[in-house]
Design a protein around this motif. Sequence first.
Motif, mmCIF file in Angstrom:
data_model
loop_
_atom_site.group_PDB
_atom_site.id
_atom_site.type_symbol
_atom_site.label_atom_id
_atom_site.label_comp_id
_atom_site.label_asym_id
_atom_site.label_seq_id
_atom_site.Cartn_x
_atom_site.Cartn_y
_atom_site.Cartn_z
ATOM 1 N N GLN A 44 1.146 -1.292 0.306
ATOM 2 C CA GLN A 44 -0.367 0.128 -0.316
ATOM 3 C C GLN A 44 0.605 1.259 0.257
ATOM 4 O O GLN A 44 0.469 2.162 -0.624
ATOM 5 N N MET A 45 1.801 1.353 0.980
ATOM 6 C CA MET A 45 3.067 2.614 0.551
ATOM 7 C C MET A 45 3.240 2.440 -0.546
ATOM 8 O O MET A 45 3.578 3.458 -1.254
ATOM 9 N N VAL A 46 3.903 1.561 -1.369
ATOM 10 C CA VAL A 46 4.641 1.628 -2.799
ATOM 11 C C VAL A 46 3.797 2.426 -3.544
ATOM 12 O O VAL A 46 3.574 3.328 -3.989
ATOM 13 N N GLU A 47 2.398 1.904 -3.355
ATOM 14 C CA GLU A 47 0.603 2.833 -3.911
ATOM 15 C C GLU A 47 0.771 4.226 -4.039
ATOM 16 O O GLU A 47 0.684 4.776 -5.035
ATOM 17 N N HIS A 48 0.772 3.841 -2.608
ATOM 18 C CA HIS A 48 0.477 5.386 -1.916
ATOM 19 C C HIS A 48 2.195 6.460 -3.137
ATOM 20 O O HIS A 48 1.560 7.370 -3.734
ATOM 21 N N ILE A 52 2.455 9.827 -5.936
ATOM 22 C CA ILE A 52 3.278 11.825 -6.018
ATOM 23 C C ILE A 52 3.934 11.578 -7.300
ATOM 24 O O ILE A 52 4.731 11.208 -7.119
ATOM 25 N N LYS A 53 3.744 12.597 -6.968
ATOM 26 C CA LYS A 53 4.633 13.587 -8.681
ATOM 27 C C LYS A 53 4.909 14.904 -6.915
ATOM 28 O O LYS A 53 4.126 15.737 -6.807
ATOM 29 N N GLY A 59 6.812 25.248 -11.382
ATOM 30 C CA GLY A 59 5.749 23.749 -11.786
ATOM 31 C C GLY A 59 6.626 22.525 -12.617
ATOM 32 O O GLY A 59 5.938 22.282 -13.365
ATOM 33 N N ASN A 60 7.962 22.661 -12.652
ATOM 34 C CA ASN A 60 8.736 21.540 -12.718
ATOM 35 C C ASN A 60 8.715 20.283 -12.274
ATOM 36 O O ASN A 60 8.795 20.211 -10.923
ATOM 37 N N ASP A 61 8.506 18.950 -12.487
ATOM 38 C CA ASP A 61 8.588 18.030 -12.354
ATOM 39 C C ASP A 61 9.789 17.649 -11.568
ATOM 40 O O ASP A 61 11.176 17.584 -12.099
ATOM 41 N N VAL A 62 10.169 17.497 -10.431
ATOM 42 C CA VAL A 62 11.172 17.394 -9.933
ATOM 43 C C VAL A 62 11.426 15.764 -8.579
ATOM 44 O O VAL A 62 12.134 15.438 -7.445
ATOM 45 N N THR A 63 10.413 15.268 -9.429
ATOM 46 C CA THR A 63 10.145 13.868 -8.643
ATOM 47 C C THR A 63 11.702 12.832 -8.901
ATOM 48 O O THR A 63 12.408 13.058 -9.721
ATOM 49 N N PRO A 64 12.136 12.361 -7.838
ATOM 50 C CA PRO A 64 13.545 12.020 -7.420
ATOM 51 C C PRO A 64 13.430 11.071 -9.040
ATOM 52 O O PRO A 64 12.604 10.178 -8.999
ATOM 53 N N LYS A 65 14.392 10.561 -8.805
ATOM 54 C CA LYS A 65 15.033 9.715 -9.925
ATOM 55 C C LYS A 65 14.212 8.341 -9.652
ATOM 56 O O LYS A 65 13.829 7.365 -10.592
ATOM 57 N N LYS A 66 14.657 7.424 -8.388
ATOM 58 C CA LYS A 66 14.270 6.524 -7.993
ATOM 59 C C LYS A 66 12.553 6.407 -7.482
ATOM 60 O O LYS A 66 12.527 5.074 -8.736
ATOM 61 N N ARG A 68 10.918 7.262 -9.717
ATOM 62 C CA ARG A 68 10.185 7.681 -11.888
ATOM 63 C C ARG A 68 10.385 6.328 -12.191
ATOM 64 O O ARG A 68 9.943 5.839 -12.584
ATOM 65 N N GLN A 69 12.344 5.817 -11.687
ATOM 66 C CA GLN A 69 12.145 4.956 -11.886
ATOM 67 C C GLN A 69 11.852 3.181 -11.762
ATOM 68 O O GLN A 69 10.971 2.537 -12.303
ATOM 69 N N SER A 70 11.014 3.690 -10.239
ATOM 70 C CA SER A 70 9.924 2.403 -9.790
ATOM 71 C C SER A 70 8.507 2.549 -10.561
ATOM 72 O O SER A 70 8.254 1.252 -10.673
ATOM 73 N N LYS A 71 7.979 3.465 -10.676
ATOM 74 C CA LYS A 71 6.823 4.036 -11.107
ATOM 75 C C LYS A 71 6.445 3.679 -13.072
ATOM 76 O O LYS A 71 5.905 2.443 -12.903
ATOM 77 N N ASP A 72 8.268 3.905 -13.285
ATOM 78 C CA ASP A 72 8.164 3.412 -14.952
ATOM 79 C C ASP A 72 7.966 2.121 -15.246
ATOM 80 O O ASP A 72 7.559 0.650 -15.960
ATOM 81 N N GLN A 73 8.795 0.990 -13.910
ATOM 82 C CA GLN A 73 9.337 -0.213 -13.947
ATOM 83 C C GLN A 73 7.897 -0.949 -13.489
ATOM 84 O O GLN A 73 6.823 -2.315 -14.006
ATOM 85 N N ARG A 74 7.055 -0.254 -12.404
ATOM 86 C CA ARG A 74 5.664 -0.706 -12.139
ATOM 87 C C ARG A 74 4.836 -0.395 -13.553
ATOM 88 O O ARG A 74 3.983 -2.134 -14.142
#
Length: 78
Positions: A44-48, A52-53, A59-66, A68-74
């Motif tokens: 549940q925590m991972v889904e939460h 997050i963005k 207004g620039n997306d500064v989501t941490p790289k790790k 973003r990578q986790s989201k992409d893998q998912r």
Amino acid sequence: MLSQEKMARINHLSKKAKEIGLTEEEKSEQKLLRVEYIKTFRGQMVEHLHAIKVVDPNGNDVTPKKLRQSKDQRKKLH
């Protein structure tokens, strides 16, 4: 999310452990329920976190790289 019955059982075993103690069978049941609870909580925590963005004041997306990578893998898995 864990069922209400399992949550009630976890709470019952915890209370019983503090008051009178548990049998070996109850201890192993408690351990299995705790493992399942933690697995569910982490999922549940991972889904939460994936929802997050992070955006800076400009207004620039500064989501941490790790993250973003986790989201992409998912996304690739689903």
